[in-house]
Design a protein around this motif. Structure first.
Motif, short mmCIF file in Angstrom:
data_model
loop_
_atom_site.label_atom_id
_atom_site.label_comp_id
_atom_site.label_asym_id
_atom_site.label_seq_id
_atom_site.Cartn_x
_atom_site.Cartn_y
_atom_site.Cartn_z
N HIS A 450 0.84 -1.20 0.00
CA HIS A 450 0.00 0.00 0.00
C HIS A 450 0.87 1.25 0.00
O HIS A 450 0.61 2.21 -0.75
CB HIS A 450 -0.92 -0.02 1.23
CG HIS A 450 -1.76 1.21 1.38
ND1 HIS A 450 -2.88 1.44 0.61
CD2 HIS A 450 -1.64 2.30 2.19
CE1 HIS A 450 -3.42 2.60 0.95
NE2 HIS A 450 -2.69 3.14 1.91
N TYR A 453 2.57 1.56 -3.48
CA TYR A 453 1.60 2.01 -4.49
C TYR A 453 1.36 3.51 -4.40
O TYR A 453 1.38 4.22 -5.41
CB TYR A 453 0.29 1.24 -4.30
CG TYR A 453 -0.84 1.76 -5.17
CD1 TYR A 453 -0.92 1.41 -6.52
CD2 TYR A 453 -1.81 2.61 -4.64
CE1 TYR A 453 -1.94 1.90 -7.32
CE2 TYR A 453 -2.84 3.10 -5.43
CZ TYR A 453 -2.90 2.74 -6.77
OH TYR A 453 -3.91 3.23 -7.56
N HIS A 454 1.17 4.01 -3.18
CA HIS A 454 0.91 5.44 -3.01
C HIS A 454 2.17 6.27 -3.29
O HIS A 454 2.06 7.41 -3.77
CB HIS A 454 0.38 5.71 -1.60
CG HIS A 454 -1.09 5.46 -1.46
ND1 HIS A 454 -2.04 6.41 -1.73
CD2 HIS A 454 -1.76 4.34 -1.12
CE1 HIS A 454 -3.25 5.90 -1.55
NE2 HIS A 454 -3.11 4.64 -1.17
N ARG A 457 2.41 6.55 -7.06
CA ARG A 457 1.14 6.83 -7.72
C ARG A 457 1.23 8.04 -8.65
O ARG A 457 0.61 8.06 -9.72
CB ARG A 457 0.04 7.07 -6.67
CG ARG A 457 -1.35 7.30 -7.24
CD ARG A 457 -2.37 7.38 -6.13
NE ARG A 457 -1.99 8.36 -5.12
CZ ARG A 457 -2.72 8.63 -4.03
NH1 ARG A 457 -3.84 7.98 -3.83
NH2 ARG A 457 -2.31 9.54 -3.17
N GLU A 458 2.03 9.05 -8.27
CA GLU A 458 2.14 10.27 -9.06
C GLU A 458 3.25 10.20 -10.11
O GLU A 458 3.62 11.21 -10.69
CB GLU A 458 2.36 11.47 -8.14
CG GLU A 458 1.20 11.72 -7.18
CD GLU A 458 1.44 12.91 -6.29
OE1 GLU A 458 2.58 13.41 -6.28
OE2 GLU A 458 0.50 13.33 -5.60
N ARG A 462 5.57 1.62 -12.07
CA ARG A 462 4.69 0.68 -11.37
C ARG A 462 5.51 -0.55 -10.95
O ARG A 462 5.39 -1.63 -11.53
CB ARG A 462 3.53 0.26 -12.27
CG ARG A 462 2.61 1.41 -12.67
CD ARG A 462 1.84 1.96 -11.48
NE ARG A 462 0.98 3.09 -11.84
CZ ARG A 462 1.32 4.35 -11.74
NH1 ARG A 462 2.53 4.68 -11.28
NH2 ARG A 462 0.47 5.30 -12.07
#
Length: 542
Positions: A450, A453-454, A457-458, A462
């Motif tokens: 988590h 991913y955050h 995210r910007e 990935r």
């Protein structure tokens, strides 16, 4: 140091550490197989569970937080203040050794002296060994921060070999000494380890090599505690590092409970007798082979890489984009690498656990709960693989506030883990410990993924795609699992050696098919492993 140089040196450190861990495990398992024929299961259980838990707990609580805080950021810093901070591990180690030593001596169940003699001496020796090892902490952190690969390999190899030689000699000559054997061997191990680091730095500091590398410490006296006057004030430590250390300390206390939870349950709640603890520990060590000699070196080494390449507490937009791209690519490939190792262990571990235990320890290990323990551990290895890399990245990037918030998560998780361990152990015996650990690792993986991913995210990166192997490879793994499971039923393990060889041959063919598929479908990963982990060995061979 450029990010690419850091990556190269980090990969060499990880590969050298992995080879070193292979040596450790091979020697340790040979030693266990040997001592099983001379000593009782109860004695091995007390040494490998209770006394080793005392040693690891003192060391972990006294130094883990300091290591993480002092290895964060660039190697260019005020090393005098960092070294001062690291010396605080010694009084902290003395404190924990005294407190925990009294608990081990007077609050826990004392083994039967006729079966496990000299228990009190063992407690004192293992507590003292933790303190002696902390005397080398400033040297270890300096070496790790500057990626001194060869030093770590030589120091730990010599200490392990010395320990094993002394143990085997005393077991043969004086088996009635009991815990005296392992106490003397443990003290020798830490003494040789610290001596190697000290001798190296005595020879290295002031040498032309140190001058060429612009090493931040010029003489041995600088490695002792000292006050330093700067432009602002006379301070003993870097308070930013000290506050980060305190945050990591609160976290390390909880992490230790989660890491060694089953041993704490055995030690404080007596859910297994000493003999069963000995069997569990042997199976646990066998199951953790890959985790210890591959996953742990990768986690330790690439924690340094991520901490050096990316700045703690900054968002992905505030970092150098070239470094972000490299870190994301390395994280993705590391996740894919450890995931495939974990899947391979899980698939083939199920069908070959009983055979491995029968060969290693005879019917004492292959009968009863031993095979079920190792099968469950094969699944647990998969969780360990992913968790090691995801937490390695997460801890390298978290700021102090995020670390503090995570401490509350760890607190809740520790309580849940202990409760689940207690109930599962009563329902399923020692297998319950491994099932509880799988649950624990699953929650920690969810938190780390988590965060990753955050964090990305910007950006366009990935790295969590590394957790998705190719469909063709998954299909081959599934077919291999089915074939080897049927093979175990038909040929293993009470039908003679010819049937065992057929079972092994079927597994070898399935493994070969999996590796060929891996080479064909995961070309990017294969190139990464060849270029970073195997490059210097391939060069030597050409």
């Amino acid at each position: 140091m450029a990010a690419q140089d850091v990556l190269g040196q980090t990969a060499r450190l990880a590969s050298s550490s992995a080879l070193l861990q292979v040596l450790f495990r091979v020697v340790t398992f040979g030693l266990n197989a040997f001592t099983l024929r001379y000593l009782s299961r109860e004695l091995i259980g007390v040494v490998n569970v209770r006394l080793t838990l005392l040693y690891s707990t003192v060391g972990f609580l006294a130094r883990e937080a300091f290591r993480r805080a002092c290895l964060s950021g660039s190697a260019k810093r005020n090393w005098t203040k960092t070294i001062n901070l690291l010396w605080l591990t010694v009084p902290l180690g003395v404190f924990w050794s005294l407190i925990l030593g009294l608990v081990w001596l007077y609050l826990l169940e004392v083994p039967d002296p006729s079966v496990v003699p000299h228990y009190q001496a063992g407690v004192v020796a293992f507590g003292l060994s933790a303190i002696i090892e902390l005397l080398g902490e400033p040297f270890w952190v300096l070496a790790q921060a500057h990626l001194f690969v060869r030093l770590k390999v030589i120091a730990e190899s010599l200490s392990v070999v010395s320990k094993c030689i002394l143990t085997v000699t005393l077991v043969i000559l004086y088996p009635h000494w009991g815990l005296y054997i392992f106490s003397l061997a443990q003290l020798l191990y830490v003494s040789v380890l610290v001596a190697c680091y000290v001798i190296y730095f005595v020879m290295f500091l002031g040498s032309p090599e140190a001058t060429k590398k612009s090493f931040p410490v010029a003489r041995m006296k600088a490695l002792l505690p000292s006050f330093i006057e700067d432009e602002v004030s006379c301070t003993f430590v870097n308070w930013k590092e000290a506050r980060l250390t305190w945050s990591f300390f609160k976290q390390s206390f909880l992490k230790q409970i989660l890491t060694e939870g089953e041993r704490y349950m055995m030690t404080f709640l007596n859910v297994l007798n000493f003999g069963d603890q000995g069997v569990y520990d042997i199976v646990n060590n066998l199951g953790s082979l890959v985790a210890r000699f591959i996953f742990l070196p990768i986690e330790e080494s690439f924690y340094v890489f991520f901490a050096k390449v990316l700045e703690r507490g900054k968002t992905v937009k505030d970092q150098k984009q070239d470094d972000v791209a490299m870190a994301a690519n390395v994280l993705e490939l590391l996740l894919k690498f450890v995931l495939l190792i974990g899947l391979t262990i899980t698939v083939f571990g199920y069908a070959y656990s009983q055979l491995a235990l029968d060969i290693y320890g005879g019917s004492m290990l292959s009968s009863g709960t031993g095979p079920d323990l190792l099968r469950c551990y094969s699944l647990y290895v998969l969780f360990l693989a992913v968790n090691g890399v995801t937490e390695c990245f997460t801890f390298a990037l978290m700021c102090k506030e995020e670390v503090d918030r995570y401490n509350f998560v760890m607190l809740a998780l520790s309580f849940i883990f202990l409760c689940i361990s207690y109930f599962l152990t009563h329902w399923y015996g020692s297998v319950g410990f491994i099932l509880a650990n799988c649950f624990n690792m699953g929650i920690r993986i969810a938190h780390s993924t988590h965060y990753i991913y955050h964090y990305f995210r910007e950006s366009t990166h990935r790295p969590l795609m590394g957790l998705l192997p190719s469909p063709a490879l998954l299909l081959v793994y599934f077919i291999s699992a089915v074939l080897t499971a049927f093979s175990e039923v038909l040929f293993c393990c009470d039908k003679g050696w010819m049937a065992r060889l057929i079972h092994i041959s079927i597994g070898a063919l399935c493994l070969a098919a999996s590796l060929v598929t891996m080479f064909c479908t995961e070309t990017k990963l294969i190139h990464f492993v060849r270029s970073q982990f195997l490059s210097r060995y391939l060069k030597k061979g050409t």
